[in-house]
Design a protein around this motif. Structure first.
Motif, mmCIF file in Angstrom:
data_model
loop_
_atom_site.group_PDB
_atom_site.id
_atom_site.type_symbol
_atom_site.label_atom_id
_atom_site.label_comp_id
_atom_site.label_asym_id
_atom_site.label_seq_id
_atom_site.Cartn_x
_atom_site.Cartn_y
_atom_site.Cartn_z
ATOM 1 N N ASP A 55 0.773 -1.172 0.012
ATOM 2 C CA ASP A 55 0.227 0.118 -0.067
ATOM 3 C C ASP A 55 0.980 1.343 0.030
ATOM 4 N N PRO A 56 0.306 2.215 -0.261
ATOM 5 C CA PRO A 56 1.184 3.597 -0.468
ATOM 6 C C PRO A 56 2.026 3.922 0.799
ATOM 7 N N LEU A 57 1.590 3.519 2.055
ATOM 8 C CA LEU A 57 2.319 4.075 3.333
ATOM 9 C C LEU A 57 3.537 2.836 3.361
ATOM 10 N N GLU A 58 3.080 1.639 3.058
ATOM 11 C CA GLU A 58 4.277 0.545 2.941
ATOM 12 C C GLU A 58 5.401 1.121 2.029
ATOM 13 N N GLU A 59 5.034 1.459 0.758
ATOM 14 C CA GLU A 59 6.159 2.122 -0.070
ATOM 15 C C GLU A 59 6.938 3.267 0.420
ATOM 16 N N TYR A 110 7.257 10.909 -7.845
ATOM 17 C CA TYR A 110 6.717 9.918 -7.395
ATOM 18 C C TYR A 110 7.158 9.575 -5.947
ATOM 19 N N VAL A 111 8.529 9.106 -5.638
ATOM 20 C CA VAL A 111 9.136 9.036 -4.442
ATOM 21 C C VAL A 111 8.851 9.986 -3.452
ATOM 22 N N SER A 112 9.024 11.444 -4.043
ATOM 23 C CA SER A 112 9.110 12.528 -2.975
ATOM 24 C C SER A 112 7.688 12.452 -2.464
ATOM 25 N N HIS A 113 6.608 12.391 -3.263
ATOM 26 C CA HIS A 113 5.274 12.776 -2.898
ATOM 27 C C HIS A 113 4.889 11.653 -2.160
ATOM 28 N N HIS A 114 5.283 10.168 -2.252
ATOM 29 C CA HIS A 114 5.059 8.972 -1.289
ATOM 30 C C HIS A 114 5.677 9.409 0.139
ATOM 31 N N MET A 115 6.814 10.238 -0.061
ATOM 32 C CA MET A 115 7.625 10.033 1.474
ATOM 33 C C MET A 115 6.822 11.215 2.333
ATOM 34 N N GLN A 116 6.078 12.209 1.400
ATOM 35 C CA GLN A 116 5.715 13.020 2.272
ATOM 36 C C GLN A 116 4.261 12.714 3.206
ATOM 37 N N GLN A 135 -5.479 11.944 -3.374
ATOM 38 C CA GLN A 135 -6.043 12.933 -2.121
ATOM 39 C C GLN A 135 -5.068 13.058 -1.022
ATOM 40 N N ALA A 136 -4.605 12.207 -0.497
ATOM 41 C CA ALA A 136 -3.547 12.182 0.537
ATOM 42 C C ALA A 136 -2.421 12.800 0.207
ATOM 43 N N ILE A 137 -1.799 12.684 -1.064
ATOM 44 C CA ILE A 137 -0.741 13.603 -1.174
ATOM 45 C C ILE A 137 -0.981 15.234 -1.313
ATOM 46 N N GLU A 138 -2.047 15.675 -1.721
ATOM 47 C CA GLU A 138 -2.662 17.026 -1.696
ATOM 48 C C GLU A 138 -2.802 17.435 -0.467
ATOM 49 N N ILE A 139 -3.388 16.685 0.552
ATOM 50 C CA ILE A 139 -3.575 17.118 1.984
ATOM 51 C C ILE A 139 -2.231 17.148 2.524
ATOM 52 N N ALA A 140 -1.226 16.350 2.250
ATOM 53 C CA ALA A 140 0.316 16.371 2.730
ATOM 54 C C ALA A 140 0.887 17.662 2.727
ATOM 55 N N GLN A 141 0.323 18.367 1.549
ATOM 56 C CA GLN A 141 1.140 19.623 1.181
ATOM 57 C C GLN A 141 0.446 21.063 1.605
ATOM 58 N N ILE A 142 -0.381 20.750 2.665
ATOM 59 C CA ILE A 142 -0.844 21.938 3.295
ATOM 60 C C ILE A 142 -0.507 22.028 4.803
ATOM 61 N N PRO A 143 -0.459 23.053 5.557
ATOM 62 C CA PRO A 143 0.016 23.201 7.034
ATOM 63 C C PRO A 143 -0.596 22.037 7.793
ATOM 64 N N GLN A 144 0.047 21.322 8.820
ATOM 65 C CA GLN A 144 -0.599 20.266 9.571
ATOM 66 C C GLN A 144 -1.708 20.743 10.321
ATOM 67 N N GLU A 145 -1.842 22.118 10.870
ATOM 68 C CA GLU A 145 -3.098 22.432 11.491
ATOM 69 C C GLU A 145 -4.190 22.518 10.718
ATOM 70 N N LYS A 146 -4.104 22.401 9.539
ATOM 71 C CA LYS A 146 -5.384 22.531 8.785
ATOM 72 C C LYS A 146 -5.843 21.085 8.077
ATOM 73 N N GLN A 147 -5.054 19.921 8.444
ATOM 74 C CA GLN A 147 -5.187 18.652 7.486
ATOM 75 C C GLN A 147 -6.446 18.178 8.053
ATOM 76 N N SER A 148 -6.680 18.041 9.475
ATOM 77 C CA SER A 148 -7.702 17.339 9.793
ATOM 78 C C SER A 148 -9.128 17.892 9.482
ATOM 79 N N LEU A 149 -9.209 19.071 9.432
ATOM 80 C CA LEU A 149 -10.360 19.848 8.932
ATOM 81 C C LEU A 149 -10.513 19.409 7.528
ATOM 82 N N ILE A 150 -9.638 19.509 6.788
ATOM 83 C CA ILE A 150 -9.653 19.709 5.310
ATOM 84 C C ILE A 150 -10.032 18.063 5.000
#
Length: 290
Positions: A109-113, A142-148, A169-184
């Motif tokens: 899965d993406p997290l294992e990668e 591809y490598v950079s985005h997955h590591m995010q 979707q998760a990669i897009e979320i990873a690119q925003i500030p952490q304090e806004k991730q759960s809300l988004i």
């Protein structure tokens, strides 16, 4: 003149008790009750092992490089010996072969990668993103985005693992500030947003800059009003963004004799949405005061 690669490996029947799992195993999850594993066992029982496992010699015995599932299937069938291709490999080469095989089989899965990439680059220090990307046949992006993905909070990682949130979707979320991730992520799940819509939402959040207000809403379980108000505001901002895109599209694609009427209509709609945004801001501010 270029020299051709010469495969110096040999294929032998190796006693199973002489073989151990890889110390650099890419995947930790192995379940014998997995239906796919049962299918593999039945196939080997009926047709034999069509492709030998790949192992490398150690001081005492051998270590699996590729073919852990095949090895376990043969072990499950109580075979004493297993056909194996033996090849001299370094730790780095063995890891690269395992990783490439699992990616090609789409076994992770993406997290294992992402975790496997992190171990290669950070833990073992075998190379950077560029080198790893070349080894596994993927782009550096591809490598950079997955590591995010590894930087995401556990609740979002859990959504990725149970496939309620896809990797794009998760990669897009990873690119925003952490304090806004759960809300988004809640907004994305509730409204089934596409990647394009998520990018629009990110643009709105960037322009709005009210991360502190968002966290205040989330922190209080009784403060559902401000959360709904915030969602309404975001939805209207996205609608405004789309209207602007439509207006630009009309300018570029519609004939001049039709353009004025359509743009006039869209500008009227835009004005109404702007008014609704003002209303939602007032409502949100009033809700936060209560």
């Amino acid at each position: 003149m270029l020299m051709e690669f010469v495969d110096s490996s040999v294929v032998e029947q190796i006693e199973i008790k002489m073989i151990r799992p890889s110390q650099f195993a890419i995947r930790d999850k192995f379940q014998k009750n997995d239906p796919e594993f049962e299918t593999l066992v039945n196939s080997i029982r009926e047709h034999g092992l069509l492709q030998p496992i790949l192992i490398r010699p150690l001081t005492l015995g051998f270590e699996i490089v590729a073919g852990h599932r095949r090895f376990n299937a043969c072990k499950n069938l109580r075979w004493r010996y297993v056909p194996a291709k033996i090849r001299e490999l370094t730790d780095k080469q063995a890891y690269e072969i395992q990783l490439t095989e699992n990616i090609q089989r789409k076994a992770m899965d993406p997290l294992e990668e992402a975790e496997a990439f992190r171990r290669y680059i950070v833990d073992f220090g075998w190379g950077g993103m560029t080198e790893l990307a070349k080894k596994i046949g993927k782009s550096e992006e591809y490598v950079s985005h997955h590591m995010q993905l590894l930087k995401l909070p556990d609740d979002i990682k859990e959504r990725i693992a149970n496939r309620s949130l896809n990797v794009s979707q998760a990669i897009e979320i990873a690119q925003i500030p952490q304090e806004k991730q759960s809300l988004i992520v809640e907004h994305i799940m509730n409204n089934k947003l596409t990647v394009r819509q998520i990018r629009e939402l990110k643009s709105v959040l960037h322009d709005d800059g009210n991360g502190a207000d968002d966290m205040a809403c989330v922190a209080s379980p009784r403060a559902r009003g401000p959360i709904i108000a915030k969602k309404t505001y975001l939805t209207l901002k996205i609608a405004l963004n789309r209207l602007d895109n439509l207006i630009n599209e009309v300018h570029n694609t519609v004939e001049p004799d039709q353009r004025a009427e359509i743009i006039g209509f869209l500008m009227g709609v835009r004005l109404k949405v702007h008014s609704l945004i003002d209303d939602s801001i007032r409502f949100k501010n009033n809700s936060m005061k209560k």
